[in-house]
Design a protein around this motif. Structure first.
Motif, PDB file in Angstrom:
ATOM      1  N   ALA A 186       0.795  -1.230   0.000  1.00 58.98           N
ATOM      2  CA  ALA A 186       0.000   0.000   0.000  1.00 58.98           C
ATOM      3  C   ALA A 186       0.832   1.286   0.000  1.00 58.98           C
ATOM      4  O   ALA A 186       0.526   2.210  -0.760  1.00 58.98           O
ATOM      5  CB  ALA A 186      -0.973  -0.020   1.180  1.00 58.98           C
ATOM      6  N   PRO A 187       1.875   1.430   0.818  1.00 58.60           N
ATOM      7  CA  PRO A 187       2.589   2.715   0.858  1.00 58.60           C
ATOM      8  C   PRO A 187       3.315   3.072  -0.438  1.00 58.60           C
ATOM      9  O   PRO A 187       3.566   4.250  -0.687  1.00 58.60           O
ATOM     10  CB  PRO A 187       3.598   2.520   2.010  1.00 58.60           C
ATOM     11  N   THR A 188       3.672   2.090  -1.250  1.00 60.89           N
ATOM     12  CA  THR A 188       4.486   2.354  -2.434  1.00 60.89           C
ATOM     13  C   THR A 188       3.775   2.062  -3.750  1.00 60.89           C
ATOM     14  O   THR A 188       4.317   2.345  -4.819  1.00 60.89           O
ATOM     15  CB  THR A 188       5.781   1.514  -2.394  1.00 60.89           C
ATOM     16  N   PHE A 189       2.564   1.507  -3.698  1.00 57.33           N
ATOM     17  CA  PHE A 189       1.975   0.986  -4.928  1.00 57.33           C
ATOM     18  C   PHE A 189       1.633   2.091  -5.926  1.00 57.33           C
ATOM     19  O   PHE A 189       1.801   1.911  -7.140  1.00 57.33           O
ATOM     20  CB  PHE A 189       0.736   0.141  -4.625  1.00 57.33           C
ATOM     21  N   ASP A 190       1.171   3.233  -5.456  1.00 57.79           N
ATOM     22  CA  ASP A 190       0.868   4.322  -6.385  1.00 57.79           C
ATOM     23  C   ASP A 190       2.138   4.785  -7.087  1.00 57.79           C
ATOM     24  O   ASP A 190       2.140   5.057  -8.296  1.00 57.79           O
ATOM     25  CB  ASP A 190       0.217   5.489  -5.634  1.00 57.79           C
ATOM     26  N   HIS A 191       3.232   4.851  -6.342  1.00 60.62           N
ATOM     27  CA  HIS A 191       4.534   5.211  -6.925  1.00 60.62           C
ATOM     28  C   HIS A 191       4.961   4.178  -7.963  1.00 60.62           C
ATOM     29  O   HIS A 191       5.453   4.537  -9.048  1.00 60.62           O
ATOM     30  CB  HIS A 191       5.582   5.314  -5.815  1.00 60.62           C
ATOM     31  N   SER A 192       4.754   2.912  -7.668  1.00 59.90           N
ATOM     32  CA  SER A 192       5.090   1.855  -8.620  1.00 59.90           C
ATOM     33  C   SER A 192       4.322   2.032  -9.920  1.00 59.90           C
ATOM     34  O   SER A 192       4.877   1.879 -11.017  1.00 59.90           O
ATOM     35  CB  SER A 192       4.784   0.480  -8.014  1.00 59.90           C
ATOM     36  N   MET A 193       3.043   2.350  -9.818  1.00 57.68           N
ATOM     37  CA  MET A 193       2.216   2.557 -11.008  1.00 57.68           C
ATOM     38  C   MET A 193       2.715   3.753 -11.820  1.00 57.68           C
ATOM     39  O   MET A 193       2.819   3.702 -13.053  1.00 57.68           O
ATOM     40  CB  MET A 193       0.763   2.770 -10.602  1.00 57.68           C
ATOM     41  N   CYS A 222       5.191  -9.641  -4.669  1.00 61.38           N
ATOM     42  CA  CYS A 222       5.426 -10.867  -3.897  1.00 61.38           C
ATOM     43  C   CYS A 222       5.071 -10.698  -2.430  1.00 61.38           C
ATOM     44  O   CYS A 222       5.184 -11.657  -1.652  1.00 61.38           O
ATOM     45  CB  CYS A 222       6.883 -11.312  -4.022  1.00 61.38           C
ATOM     46  N   GLY A 223       4.694  -9.503  -2.025  1.00 66.25           N
ATOM     47  CA  GLY A 223       4.385  -9.299  -0.617  1.00 66.25           C
ATOM     48  C   GLY A 223       3.735  -7.958  -0.398  1.00 66.25           C
ATOM     49  O   GLY A 223       3.568  -7.158  -1.329  1.00 66.25           O
ATOM     50  N   ALA A 224       3.379  -7.698   0.856  1.00 65.33           N
ATOM     51  CA  ALA A 224       2.724  -6.444   1.221  1.00 65.33           C
ATOM     52  C   ALA A 224       3.087  -6.108   2.658  1.00 65.33           C
ATOM     53  O   ALA A 224       2.231  -5.973   3.524  1.00 65.33           O
ATOM     54  CB  ALA A 224       1.210  -6.564   1.053  1.00 65.33           C
ATOM     55  N   THR A 225       4.390  -5.966   2.905  1.00 66.01           N
ATOM     56  CA  THR A 225       4.853  -5.756   4.274  1.00 66.01           C
ATOM     57  C   THR A 225       4.338  -4.452   4.872  1.00 66.01           C
ATOM     58  O   THR A 225       4.208  -4.329   6.081  1.00 66.01           O
ATOM     59  CB  THR A 225       6.387  -5.766   4.326  1.00 66.01           C
ATOM     60  N   GLY A 226       4.028  -3.475   4.011  1.00 65.62           N
ATOM     61  CA  GLY A 226       3.543  -2.198   4.507  1.00 65.62           C
ATOM     62  C   GLY A 226       2.034  -2.074   4.531  1.00 65.62           C
ATOM     63  O   GLY A 226       1.512  -1.052   4.973  1.00 65.62           O
ATOM     64  N   GLY A 227       1.330  -3.093   4.042  1.00 61.63           N
ATOM     65  CA  GLY A 227      -0.129  -3.054   4.007  1.00 61.63           C
ATOM     66  C   GLY A 227      -0.651  -3.628   2.707  1.00 61.63           C
ATOM     67  O   GLY A 227      -0.085  -3.391   1.638  1.00 61.63           O
TER      68      GLY A 227
END
Length: 316
Positions: free
Chosen positions: A217-224, A236-241
């Motif tokens: 969650a914290p980085t996914f918008d940046h990834s997009m 592969c994971g969601a350590t931040g949410g």
């Protein structure tokens, strides 16, 4: 024999569920062999097991650990592939320490077909760091991310085992690598590896072809936003949410691919070992503990203040 055991599940204080003591010798069904463990490494999977995630009460006590290298009954030096076929699991497989005793013991039983020859130039400690985190990163880059079709990679949250492995592997494959970390000291270490280190959310000088995403969650918008047209975002994971918000307009307009990924195949682990030898690449080891200090190793992993893998040397 000495072993590291999850005796109970403790969601709030997982290290309180950890026991280091004696365990029965491993049973060897037909087609299985016992490996004398020389080195192992820890994964966050072990911490989740202590919390009771994926390890229900009816399977306790359970020897922990997915990763190890050692010596087989014929005296061969081997690396253990930790995935076991499991028709009772929705995934079709389970990892060592989920249904079968794990690798954090002086001896572990595994299917003979799960043994891969350890190259002479790779130490037991180095080999023991590869089967989970490094294999996951290798699978994400090659099979899921098709990194050979691209030239630039973004790795979110470098510092942990998978993300740091992805940085090192992508660099070894000749890619331009960008990696984020909230920690300035970790950004310095990322840069020392040869990648471009950036703060989370920072604008990149180019859009990338593959994003390695384990934060969530914290980085996914940046990834997009950092993804080039047709890029692959491999998760592969969601350590931040795990509840990320996705802009579907960007998804279809940029023709992005969102791909889930876990582990990799035995063949890929063998290919990873070959790559390590060919490129003189070795896993990044944050710290090494003797077996008598394995509780300290778990505490260090749980702290999150790591860069690379936490290894356990059974010979000390």
């Amino acid at each position: 024999m000495r072993a590291v055991i999850a005796t109970v599940a403790d969601p709030e204080q997982p290290l309180a569920a950890l026991t280091v003591g004696e365990a029965p010798e491993p049973a060897t069904p037909d087609g299985w062999v016992t490996v004398e463990v020389r080195a192992a490494s820890l994964n966050h999977h072990d911490i989740w097991s202590l919390r009771g995630v994926g390890l229900p009460a009816d399977r306790l006590p359970m020897i922990l650990g997915c990763d190890a290298a050692g010596v087989d009954p014929d005296g061969n030096e081997v690396v253990i592939y930790p995935v076991v076929e499991d028709k009772g699991d929705p995934r079709g497989y389970s990892l060592l320490s989920e249904r079968h005793p794990g690798t954090l013991a002086e001896r572990v039983a595994v299917p003979r077909e799960n043994l891969i020859p350890k190259p002479a130039g790779v130490s037991f400690l180095e080999a023991a760091c590869l089967p989970t985190a490094w294999l996951t990163a290798f699978h994400m880059l090659t099979t899921r991310g098709r990194v050979d079709e691209g030239s630039a990679v973004l790795v979110q949250g470098a510092g942990g085992g998978v993300a740091t492995a992805a940085v090192a592997l992508a660099l070894a494959m000749g890619k331009r690598v960008y990696a984020t970390s909230r920690d300035p000291a970790k950004r310095e270490r990322i840069a020392a590896l040869g990648a471009t280190a950036v703060a989370p959310g920072a604008r990149l000088p180019e859009r990338v072809d593959v994003v390695i995403e384990s934060v969530g969650a914290p980085t996914f918008d940046h990834s997009m936003k950092c993804a080039a047209p047709g890029a692959r975002i491999v998760v592969c994971g969601a350590t931040g949410g795990h509840q990320a918000t996705i802009d579907l307009r960007r998804l279809f307009a940029m023709r992005l691919e969102l791909l889930g990924s876990t582990m990799g195949s035995r063949r890929e682990l063998a290919a990873l070992l070959d790559l390590c030898v060919a490129k003189d690449l070795r896993p990044i080891i944050d710290s090494t503990y003797g077996f008598t200090a394995v509780a300290d190793a778990f505490a260090h992993l749980a702290s999150g203040d790591i860069f690379g893998k936490v290894a356990v040397d059974f010979l000390h």
